[in-house]
Write a protein that holds these residues in place. Structure first.
Motif, mmCIF file in Angstrom:
data_model
loop_
_atom_site.group_PDB
_atom_site.id
_atom_site.type_symbol
_atom_site.label_atom_id
_atom_site.label_comp_id
_atom_site.label_asym_id
_atom_site.label_seq_id
_atom_site.Cartn_x
_atom_site.Cartn_y
_atom_site.Cartn_z
ATOM 1 N N ALA A 84 0.833 -1.210 0.000
ATOM 2 C CA ALA A 84 0.000 0.000 0.000
ATOM 3 C C ALA A 84 0.866 1.259 0.000
ATOM 4 N N ASP A 85 0.470 2.239 -0.820
ATOM 5 C CA ASP A 85 1.144 3.542 -0.803
ATOM 6 C C ASP A 85 0.509 4.445 0.236
ATOM 7 N N LEU A 86 -0.813 4.299 0.419
ATOM 8 C CA LEU A 86 -1.552 5.110 1.378
ATOM 9 C C LEU A 86 -2.517 4.191 2.116
ATOM 10 N N VAL A 87 -2.636 4.384 3.429
ATOM 11 C CA VAL A 87 -3.552 3.549 4.222
ATOM 12 C C VAL A 87 -4.397 4.453 5.104
ATOM 13 N N GLY A 88 -5.566 3.953 5.526
ATOM 14 C CA GLY A 88 -6.366 4.766 6.432
ATOM 15 C C GLY A 88 -7.748 4.204 6.651
ATOM 16 N N LEU A 91 -12.682 7.624 5.945
ATOM 17 C CA LEU A 91 -12.589 9.071 5.737
ATOM 18 C C LEU A 91 -11.245 9.429 5.101
ATOM 19 N N ALA A 92 -10.179 8.889 5.660
ATOM 20 C CA ALA A 92 -8.839 9.187 5.118
ATOM 21 C C ALA A 92 -8.724 8.697 3.682
ATOM 22 N N LEU A 93 -9.274 7.522 3.392
ATOM 23 C CA LEU A 93 -9.181 6.998 2.020
ATOM 24 C C LEU A 93 -9.903 7.930 1.054
ATOM 25 N N ALA A 94 -11.070 8.458 1.481
ATOM 26 C CA ALA A 94 -11.812 9.386 0.601
ATOM 27 C C ALA A 94 -10.987 10.647 0.377
ATOM 28 N N ARG A 95 -10.393 11.161 1.444
ATOM 29 C CA ARG A 95 -9.576 12.385 1.308
ATOM 30 C C ARG A 95 -8.364 12.126 0.411
ATOM 31 N N MET A 96 -7.681 11.008 0.667
ATOM 32 C CA MET A 96 -6.474 10.691 -0.110
ATOM 33 C C MET A 96 -6.819 10.503 -1.583
ATOM 34 N N ALA A 97 -7.963 9.870 -1.835
ATOM 35 C CA ALA A 97 -8.358 9.609 -3.226
ATOM 36 C C ALA A 97 -8.435 10.919 -4.006
ATOM 37 N N GLN A 98 -8.818 12.001 -3.310
ATOM 38 C CA GLN A 98 -8.936 13.309 -3.980
ATOM 39 C C GLN A 98 -7.571 13.868 -4.353
ATOM 40 N N GLU A 99 -6.544 13.451 -3.603
ATOM 41 C CA GLU A 99 -5.226 14.071 -3.789
ATOM 42 C C GLU A 99 -4.263 13.258 -4.644
ATOM 43 N N VAL A 100 -4.672 12.043 -4.983
ATOM 44 C CA VAL A 100 -3.778 11.154 -5.720
ATOM 45 C C VAL A 100 -3.453 11.731 -7.096
ATOM 46 N N GLU A 101 -2.162 11.656 -7.478
ATOM 47 C CA GLU A 101 -1.787 12.178 -8.800
ATOM 48 C C GLU A 101 -1.711 11.085 -9.862
ATOM 49 N N ALA A 102 -1.465 9.848 -9.435
ATOM 50 C CA ALA A 102 -1.342 8.741 -10.401
ATOM 51 C C ALA A 102 -2.643 8.586 -11.194
#
Ligand code: 13P
Ligand code: SF4
Length: 349
Positions: A84-88, A91-102
């Motif tokens: 995993a590159d990001l875990v959570g 709520l964190a997954l939803a936030r991270m999904a917005q910021e992902v550049e890939a």
């Protein structure tokens, strides 16, 4: 969502390994020393040998396919700490999904989480290791159920847990997660709300906020199994232990615990408070993932596994990256309405 199925079995265990294959495994173990170091307290070396080749392949596929792996806290350690590159939490997954550049996201979790990532990233490819995985909450409510509650309680706002389909989110006013439900309900400032689909989460937020809450009878099949007697037994066996419960548990279990909160809250609590002993009243992998990073705490780990979360495997993640499927595909008018409810949640939290 497309109905493509992933192959979940690893052929390695089905035949006598050739010398070349054994050399490949040895090279993969060597190439994944760093990942293994993170899980050595919870994954035996012999077991890691069965994961190492998939970990190597996934690392390479992420690079060549411009992909990232987002993993929920309930994913098993070889996924959580290995690829995993990001875990959570949700709520964190939803936030991270917005910021992902890939350009591609693989969501190691259950399909409603991948749908949420897709809602927030309509232009990206979102893959889920097993599109057939369910969730007793997301599967426990339909858009018609929500519309019936709206008709029975005109004007009452509908707060919908993200553990729901995009179609259910689309007929809701705002979404919530276990990490922000209290904040969202307080922010609405209503005397009465409809909170679906999790009956226990709804009752717990009613208790915490004093707001009247109309519920729907769906429950998490993992958390509904915990009882006050379980908590009492843990305390009797280990005096002084800290008991941390997830708010998908029955309100009496939450009341019997010392602390209640989302999976991210649990993780933060253990990392910052460093209790000598802690009981995590939640899905089983949670304790493995925390223990891997913080082995000095003693964990009481009730072994309730989520069968849906377990359908995400390294082999499934690898296959998703290799084949580009199963991919989350949402009908645009449903997605637009569901996106509004999720974005409103993120604004309010
Ligand atoms: P959180 O990680 O948001 O607390 O959710 C728990 C859960 O049951 C997800 O399926
Ligand atoms: Fe759904 Fe419960 Fe499994 Fe989470 S743990 S995916 S809420 S059944």
């Amino acid at each position: 969502m497309t109905a493509t199925t992933t192959h979940l079995a690893t052929p390695r265990v089905r035949h006598r390994a050739t010398e070349a294959e054994l050399l490949d495994v040895a090279a993969a173990i060597e190439a994944t020393r760093e990942e293994y170091d993170r899980v050595r307290h919870v994954v035996p070396e012999a077991e890691w040998a069965t994961f190492a080749q998939d970990v190597v392949a996934i690392k390479e596929l992420k690079r060549t396919r411009d992909a990232v792996v987002l993993a929920h806290n309930y994913q098993t350690p070889e996924i959580f700490h290995g690829v995993a590159d990001l875990v959570g939490d949700s709520l964190a997954l939803a936030r991270m999904a917005q910021e992902v550049e890939a350009s591609t996201i693989v969501l190691a979790g259950v399909p409603f989480m991948a749908e949420t990532a897709k809602l927030l990233n309509p232009g990206k490819t979102v893959l889920v290791p097993d599109a057939g995985a369910g969730c007793s909450l997301a599967d426990g409510i339909t858009p018609e159920d929500v519309l019936a509650l709206r008709a029975a309680h005109p004007g009452v706002p509908v707060v919908t847990y993200v553990n729901s389909s995009a179609a259910v989110k689309a007929v809701s006013d705002v979404c919530c997660t276990s990490g922000n439900v209290e904040r969202i309900v307080r922010h609405l400032g209503a005397e009465k709300i409809i909170c679906v689909p999790d009956e226990y989460l709804a009752r717990n937020v009613a208790e915490a906020t004093g707001v009247e809450v109309i519920t729907h009878p769906a429950r998490c099949e993992v958390h509904e199994r915990f009882s006050v007697a379980d908590v009492e037994q843990i305390r009797a066996e280990r005096p002084g232990i800290t008991v941390v419960a997830h708010p998908e548990c029955h309100p009496d279990v939450v009341a019997a615990a010392d602390v209640a909160g989302s999976t991210a809250h649990m993780l933060d609590y253990v990392r910052t408070q460093r209790p000598a002993q802690v009981a995590l009243i939640t899905e089983c992998s949670m304790a493995d993932n925390i223990r891997a990073a913080q082995p000095e705490t003693e964990y009481v780990q009730p072994c309730n596994l989520c069968p849906h979360m377990r359908r995400s495997t390294l082999a499934g993640i690898r296959a998703a990256l290799e084949t580009g499927g199963p991919e989350v595909v949402l009908e645009e008018s449903t997605a637009a309405a569901a996106r509004r409810a999720v974005e409103r949640m993120l604004e309010l939290s």
